[in-house]
Scaffold this motif. Structure first.
Motif, mmCIF file in Angstrom:
data_model
loop_
_atom_site.group_PDB
_atom_site.id
_atom_site.type_symbol
_atom_site.label_atom_id
_atom_site.label_comp_id
_atom_site.label_asym_id
_atom_site.label_seq_id
_atom_site.Cartn_x
_atom_site.Cartn_y
_atom_site.Cartn_z
ATOM 1 N N LYS A 61 12.345 4.968 7.692
ATOM 2 C CA LYS A 61 12.669 5.447 6.348
ATOM 3 C C LYS A 61 11.890 6.701 5.985
ATOM 4 O O LYS A 61 12.402 7.569 5.292
ATOM 5 C CB LYS A 61 12.463 4.333 5.318
ATOM 6 N N THR A 102 5.642 5.656 -1.856
ATOM 7 C CA THR A 102 4.491 4.914 -2.398
ATOM 8 C C THR A 102 3.429 4.721 -1.309
ATOM 9 O O THR A 102 2.241 4.746 -1.592
ATOM 10 C CB THR A 102 4.944 3.562 -2.978
ATOM 11 N N ALA A 143 -0.212 -6.478 4.001
ATOM 12 C CA ALA A 143 0.201 -7.147 2.758
ATOM 13 C C ALA A 143 0.658 -6.101 1.739
ATOM 14 O O ALA A 143 0.306 -4.924 1.843
ATOM 15 C CB ALA A 143 -0.975 -7.938 2.195
#
Ligand code: AMP
Length: 211
Positions: free
Chosen positions: A3, A21, A47
């Motif tokens: 991506k 992000t 995580a």
């Protein structure tokens, strides 16, 4: 996955900024901010960073002037809570966004090769893969000759954790956008150019453009 590469291609093609992000978080880590220190442990384990932290970063970024003609969101929204926050924010601003959730489907073995083989230019961010898109000179960027680095979360352990996080948190995001008729899946096993072509087709279809 893939991506980041695709987001950069779309950014150049549509002349709009890429909002990643993951990149914002890595920048916070590099600058040693309090947010960066907290995020690093989570990211290295594969995580997810808490929703309110990530939403806050996106809110700041969407407040900047360069997004007026559009933007590519990369790696966001990754949970249902993030998707709902984003939807709320966009409708509150009465902005019509051609929001497209694209899932790049790849098999696990291929993903592992992409992740453990990934190297990034420390200076310009250009992405290589030692197995499939190796630089001309080992460990050096073709564009500017700078050192290539490996992300600290590109290990097999972190990869396994990211796959789990994906199944638990990100899969529901797909259903959310599918229900809104805003979801498209492309075959991430294809070449970079073929994946871009598929994304363009899906984008045009969702935006009602003739192609
Ligand atoms: P990426 O560069 O998109 O692969 O993201 C790398 C890591 O940053 C992820 O494994 C998460 O730990 C964190 N991250 C990036 N984007 C998000 C997000 N939208 N929500 C939560 N964590 C994120």
């Amino acid at each position: 996955m893939g991506k980041g590469t695709q987001a950069k291609v779309l950014m150049a093609e549509y002349e709009i900024p890429q909002i990643s992000t993951g990149d914002i978080l890595r920048d916070q880590i590099a600058r040693g901010t309090a947010l960066g220190v907290k995020a690093k442990g989570l990211m290295d384990r594969g995580a997810l960073v808490p929703d309110d932290v990530v939403n806050g970063m996106v809110a700041d970024r969407l407040g900047q002037a360069d997004i007026v003609s559009g933007y590519v969101l990369d790696g966001y929204p990754r949970t249902l809570a993030q998707a709902e926050w984003l939807d709320g924010r966009l409708s509150a601003a009465s902005t019509e966004l051609d929001l497209v959730a694209v899932s790049l489907r790849v098999d696990e073995g291929e993903l592992l090769r992409r992740i453990t083989g990934r190297r990034t230019c420390a200076a310009c961010g250009h992405i290589y893969n030692i197995y499939s898109q190796a630089p001309a000179v080992e460990g050096r960027c073709d564009v500017d000759g700078s050192e290539l680095v490996q992300r600290t979360d590109d290990t097999e352990e972190a990869f396994r954790a990211r796959m789990k996080a994906y199944e638990a948190s990100t899969a529901p995001v797909i259903e959310h956008y599918r229900a809104k008729g805003r979801f498209a899946e492309v075959d991430g096993m294809e070449s970079v150019t073929a994946v871009t072509a598929s994304i363009d087709v899906e984008l045009s279809r969702l935006r009602g453009w003739e192609i």
